[in-house]
Design a protein around this motif. Structure first.
Motif, PDB file in Angstrom:
ATOM      1  N   LEU A   1      39.885  45.248  39.843  1.00  0.00           N
ATOM      2  CA  LEU A   1      38.645  44.739  39.777  1.00  0.00           C
ATOM      3  C   LEU A   1      38.324  43.630  40.482  1.00  0.00           C
ATOM      4  CD1 LEU A   1      37.243  44.355  36.188  1.00  0.00           C
ATOM      5  CD2 LEU A   1      37.504  42.231  37.637  1.00  0.00           C
ATOM      6  N   SER A   2      37.023  43.233  40.881  1.00  0.00           N
ATOM      7  CA  SER A   2      36.568  42.132  41.288  1.00  0.00           C
ATOM      8  C   SER A   2      34.966  41.949  40.525  1.00  0.00           C
ATOM      9  CB  SER A   2      36.203  42.439  43.012  1.00  0.00           C
ATOM     10  OG  SER A   2      35.482  43.448  43.105  1.00  0.00           O
ATOM     11  N   LEU A   3      34.874  40.798  40.807  1.00  0.00           N
ATOM     12  CA  LEU A   3      33.429  40.393  40.025  1.00  0.00           C
ATOM     13  C   LEU A   3      32.630  39.923  41.103  1.00  0.00           C
ATOM     14  CD1 LEU A   3      34.455  38.428  36.942  1.00  0.00           C
ATOM     15  CD2 LEU A   3      33.530  40.760  37.029  1.00  0.00           C
TER      16      LEU A   3
ATOM     17  N   GLY B   1      51.334  37.363  39.864  1.00  0.00           N
ATOM     18  CA  GLY B   1      51.559  36.617  41.116  1.00  0.00           C
ATOM     19  C   GLY B   1      50.731  37.330  42.318  1.00  0.00           C
ATOM     20  N   PHE B   2      51.050  36.405  43.438  1.00  0.00           N
ATOM     21  CA  PHE B   2      50.468  37.193  44.635  1.00  0.00           C
ATOM     22  C   PHE B   2      51.289  38.175  45.372  1.00  0.00           C
ATOM     23  CE2 PHE B   2      48.571  32.822  44.010  1.00  0.00           C
ATOM     24  CZ  PHE B   2      47.489  32.893  44.101  1.00  0.00           C
ATOM     25  N   ASP B   3      50.770  39.292  44.988  1.00  0.00           N
ATOM     26  CA  ASP B   3      51.315  40.355  45.878  1.00  0.00           C
ATOM     27  C   ASP B   3      52.806  40.793  44.885  1.00  0.00           C
ATOM     28  OD1 ASP B   3      50.130  42.363  47.350  1.00  0.00           O
ATOM     29  OD2 ASP B   3      50.425  40.906  49.165  1.00  0.00           O
TER      30      ASP B   3
ATOM     31  N   PRO C   1      46.480  41.126  45.156  1.00  0.00           N
ATOM     32  CA  PRO C   1      46.505  41.646  46.159  1.00  0.00           C
ATOM     33  C   PRO C   1      46.384  40.698  47.444  1.00  0.00           C
ATOM     34  CG  PRO C   1      45.341  43.091  44.843  1.00  0.00           C
ATOM     35  CD  PRO C   1      45.430  41.908  44.202  1.00  0.00           C
ATOM     36  N   SER C   2      47.053  40.994  48.441  1.00  0.00           N
ATOM     37  CA  SER C   2      46.785  40.519  49.954  1.00  0.00           C
ATOM     38  C   SER C   2      45.436  40.923  50.408  1.00  0.00           C
ATOM     39  CB  SER C   2      47.865  40.499  50.891  1.00  0.00           C
ATOM     40  OG  SER C   2      48.364  41.798  51.063  1.00  0.00           O
ATOM     41  N   LEU C   3      44.873  40.151  51.180  1.00  0.00           N
ATOM     42  CA  LEU C   3      43.468  40.561  51.611  1.00  0.00           C
ATOM     43  C   LEU C   3      43.578  41.351  52.987  1.00  0.00           C
ATOM     44  CD1 LEU C   3      41.721  37.107  50.945  1.00  0.00           C
ATOM     45  CD2 LEU C   3      41.805  39.216  49.475  1.00  0.00           C
TER      46      LEU C   3
ATOM     47  N   LEU D   1      41.751  41.663  41.688  1.00  0.00           N
ATOM     48  CA  LEU D   1      42.777  41.847  40.876  1.00  0.00           C
ATOM     49  C   LEU D   1      43.357  42.937  40.377  1.00  0.00           C
ATOM     50  CD1 LEU D   1      41.661  38.580  38.561  1.00  0.00           C
ATOM     51  CD2 LEU D   1      43.049  38.506  40.781  1.00  0.00           C
ATOM     52  N   GLU D   2      44.509  43.228  40.350  1.00  0.00           N
ATOM     53  CA  GLU D   2      45.233  44.619  39.868  1.00  0.00           C
ATOM     54  C   GLU D   2      45.786  44.467  38.452  1.00  0.00           C
ATOM     55  OE1 GLU D   2      48.198  48.008  41.210  1.00  0.00           O
ATOM     56  OE2 GLU D   2      48.465  46.054  41.890  1.00  0.00           O
ATOM     57  N   LEU D   3      45.335  45.096  37.409  1.00  0.00           N
ATOM     58  CA  LEU D   3      46.014  45.042  36.310  1.00  0.00           C
ATOM     59  C   LEU D   3      46.956  46.279  36.150  1.00  0.00           C
ATOM     60  CD1 LEU D   3      46.499  44.098  33.346  1.00  0.00           C
ATOM     61  CD2 LEU D   3      44.768  45.627  32.642  1.00  0.00           C
TER      62      LEU D   3
END
Length: 455
Positions: free
Chosen positions: A249-251, A319-321, A330-332, A343-345
Motif C-alpha cells: 500500500l502507498s498513499l 522493519g526495513f526489508d 521495502p527498499s526502493l 508498505l507491505e502487510l
C-alpha cells in the motif's frame, strides 16, 4: 474505457455470451453469486438479482450463523458494477461482474463488504489522500492422488525446474488474466512444492480488491482445464510453507501547492526514505494489528501459517526489508524511488475478504495518521530471535495464535468496529465465531483439507 450498461450489453452480444455471473465475496471469504441469462441482462443490471439477507450470515463451512435480521425473511439485491465486466476465458460463453449489496430501495446495504471499502476510500479522500494497492498472490497447484491432494510437482523454491514443470498452465493463467485486461508484474515458484506466486500491477484500492477475486477465480478456473487444483488456502499442506496475500500500500496526495500528486510515504531526507506520514500509518496498523488479523487472516487455517521463523510475520513489529516483520518497508527502486515507496502487510491471506482486509487496513493506518501514533523502533532482525525480555522492552508482542483470540481483540477495537459499522461487524464476527467453533474438534489434517478446496 468507462463501461456502462449499454457497453456491457454490446460486449455480451458480440462475444455470444449466454450466462453472466453476478459475483460477490461474503463474510466467510467465499466467492459466491448467481448468473443471469444474457437475454435478461439489461433488466438484471437495472434491478439487480435478489439474494436472501441470510447469505451474509452464511459461513465458509456452509452453516448459518445466528445474526438478528439475517434469517429466512428479507432480501438484498446484487447490483453489478459495469466497470468489472469481463468475458471469462476459462469457461464457455460466460462473463461476470462483481457486485455491491444494496437494499430494495437501491441504497448500499450496511452489511456489504464492497461498500465498506468504498466508505474507507471516501474517508481517505476527506484527508486529500488516496490509496494505491498491489497484492502478492501465493497458491499451490495440486493433483488428486487416490482421493488426496498432492503437489503437482516437487520443485525447489524459485527453481527453474518448477517453472518448466508448470509452464503450460502458468502461460494459460497469464493469458487468461491478460485477456481480462490485467497487467501482470511477476510470476515465480515459491517455497513449497508446486507453490506459485503472482503479482499484478498496483491500482486504486477498489480495483485492487476486485482483482483479488479475479485472480482467485481465474487461477482456479484455468487449473481445472489442466485437471489440477489451485488452492489459495493459508496452509493447505501442514508441512510446507503457507500462502499469503501480502498487501502493498502507498498513499498519494497533492503537494503543498496542490498541483502534483505525490507519494506521501516518500521522504528522501528520512531513514529508509520513509516519511513521517508513513511512520504514523505504520503506528496505526501496529496498534490495531491484533484485531486487524481477525479480518486479514480470517480462517482457523490462517493461524497455522502465522508462525515464528516462517517469514509470515508472527509478531507486531516492522522493519526495513525485514520479512519477519508484520510490516515490511521495502527498499526502493533506482530511478523511481518516490513512485516505488510503499508498505507491505505480510499478515494477510486469501481467506480474508479483500474488501474487508483492505478497508480495515486503511482504517487502522488512517487512525495512526490522524492521531500521530508512533510505531516505535524499526527492527533489523527477526523478532523471534529476541528473548521474551527483549521483545517486552521493544514493545513487540506475539500476534494471536487462533482465530478466536483475534476475534476477541477485534471485539475490543473501537476504531475497527466503528469503521465496519454495527451490522457488518456483528455479522462478520458471528460468521467467524461459527467457523472457529466448527474446527475446534477437527484434526489439523481435516481442517487443511476443508480449507484447501474452499480457497
Amino acid at each position: 474505457m468507462v463501461m456502462d450498461t449499454r457497453d456491457v450489453i454490446q460486449q455480451t452480444q458480440a462475444a455470444k455470451i449466454r450466462l453472466v455471473r453476478f459475483l460477490y465475496c461474503d463474510n466467510g471469504g467465499i466467492i459466491r453469486g448467481k448468473a443471469t441469462h444474457a437475454q435478461k441482462l439489461a433488466n438484471r443490471m437495472r434491478e439487480g438479482i435478489g439474494q436472501t439477507l441470510a447469505m451474509q450470515a452464511f459461513t465458509g463451512v456452509e452453516t448459518l450463523a445466528t445474526v438478528e435480521g439475517m434469517g429466512p425473511v428479507g432480501e438484498f439485491r446484487l447490483q453489478p458494477d459495469p466497470e468489472t465486466f469481463v468475458v471469462l476465458p476459462y469457461v464457455l460463453n460466460t462473463a461476470s461482474m462483481l457486485c455491491d449489496m444494496v437494499r430494495l430501495d437501491g441504497v448500499p446495504w450496511e452489511a456489504c463488504p464492497r461498500s465498506f471499502l468504498k466508505r474507507m476510500i471516501a474517508r481517505l479522500a476527506e484527508h486529500n489522500m488516496r490509496a494505491e494497492i498491489g497484492v502478492e498472490h501465493e497458491f499451490y497447484l495440486a493433483r488428486d492422488v487416490e482421493g488426496q491432494y498432492a503437489p503437482a510437482d516437487y520443485s525447489a523454491c524459485y527453481s527453474s525446474i518448477g517453472m518448466d514443470e508448470q509452464s503450460m498452465v502458468v502461460d494459460s493463467i497469464l493469458a487468461a488474466l491478460e485477456a481480462q485486461g490485467f497487467a501482470v508484474e511477476l510470476f515465480h515458484t515459491e517455497l513449497g512444492p508446486s507453490q506459485q506466486e503472482l503479482s499484478l500491477s498496483h491500482t486504486d484500492a477498489l480495483r485492487a480488491a476486485d482483482q483479488v477475486l479475479r485472480v482467485r477465480e481465474t487461477v482456479r478456473g484455468v487449473a481445472r482445464l489442466f485437471k489440477l487444483y489451485a488452492s489459495f488456502a493459508p496452509k493447505p499442506f501442514l508441512d510446507q510453507g503457507g500462502n499469503g496475500a501480502h498487501i502493498h500500500l502507498s498513499l498519494w496526495g497533492t503537494d503543498k501547492h496542490e498541483r502534483a500528486q505525490q507519494n506521501l510515504f516518500y521522504d528522501a531526507q528520512q531513514p529508509g526514505s520513509l516519511s513521517q506520514t508513513g511512520l504514523y500509518f505504520i503506528g496505526g496498523v501496529l496498534r490495531h494489528l491484533h484485531a486487524l488479523v481477525a479480518i486479514t487472516c480470517a480462517s482457523p487455517n490462517s493461524y497455522r501459517r502465522l508462525l515464528p521463523h516462517f517469514w509470515s510475520s508472527a509478531y507486531d513489529a516492522y522493519g526495513f526489508d525485514n520479512r519477519e516483520g508484520a510490516i515490511r518497508v521495502p527498499s526502493l527502486f533506482r530511478g523511481r524511488e518516490a513512485e516505488s515507496s510503499n508498505l507491505e502487510l505480510k499478515s494477510a491471506d486469501h481467506s480474508g475478504n479483500p474488501y474487508l482486509s483492505i478497508g480495515a487496513l486503511i482504517a487502522a493506518g488512517l487512525d495512526g495518521i490522524v492521531n500521530k501514533i508512533k510505531p516505535g523502533e524499526a527492527q533489523a532482525i527477526d523478532p523471534g530471535n529476541y528473548s521474551d525480555e527483549e521483545r517486552e522492552r521493544f514493545g513487540i508482542h506475539r500476534l494471536p495464535t487462533t482465530l478466536d483470540d483475534a476475534l476477541d481483540a477485534l471485539e475490543q477495537d473501537r476504531v475497527l468496529l466503528d469503521a465496519l459499522g454495527p451490522l457488518l461487524a456483528t455479522s462478520y464476527i458471528a460468521v467467524k465465531r461459527e467457523e472457529a467453533s466448527f474446527f475446534l474438534e477437527k484434526s489439523p489434517e481435516e481442517e487443511a483439507v476443508q480449507h484447501f478446496y474452499k480457497y
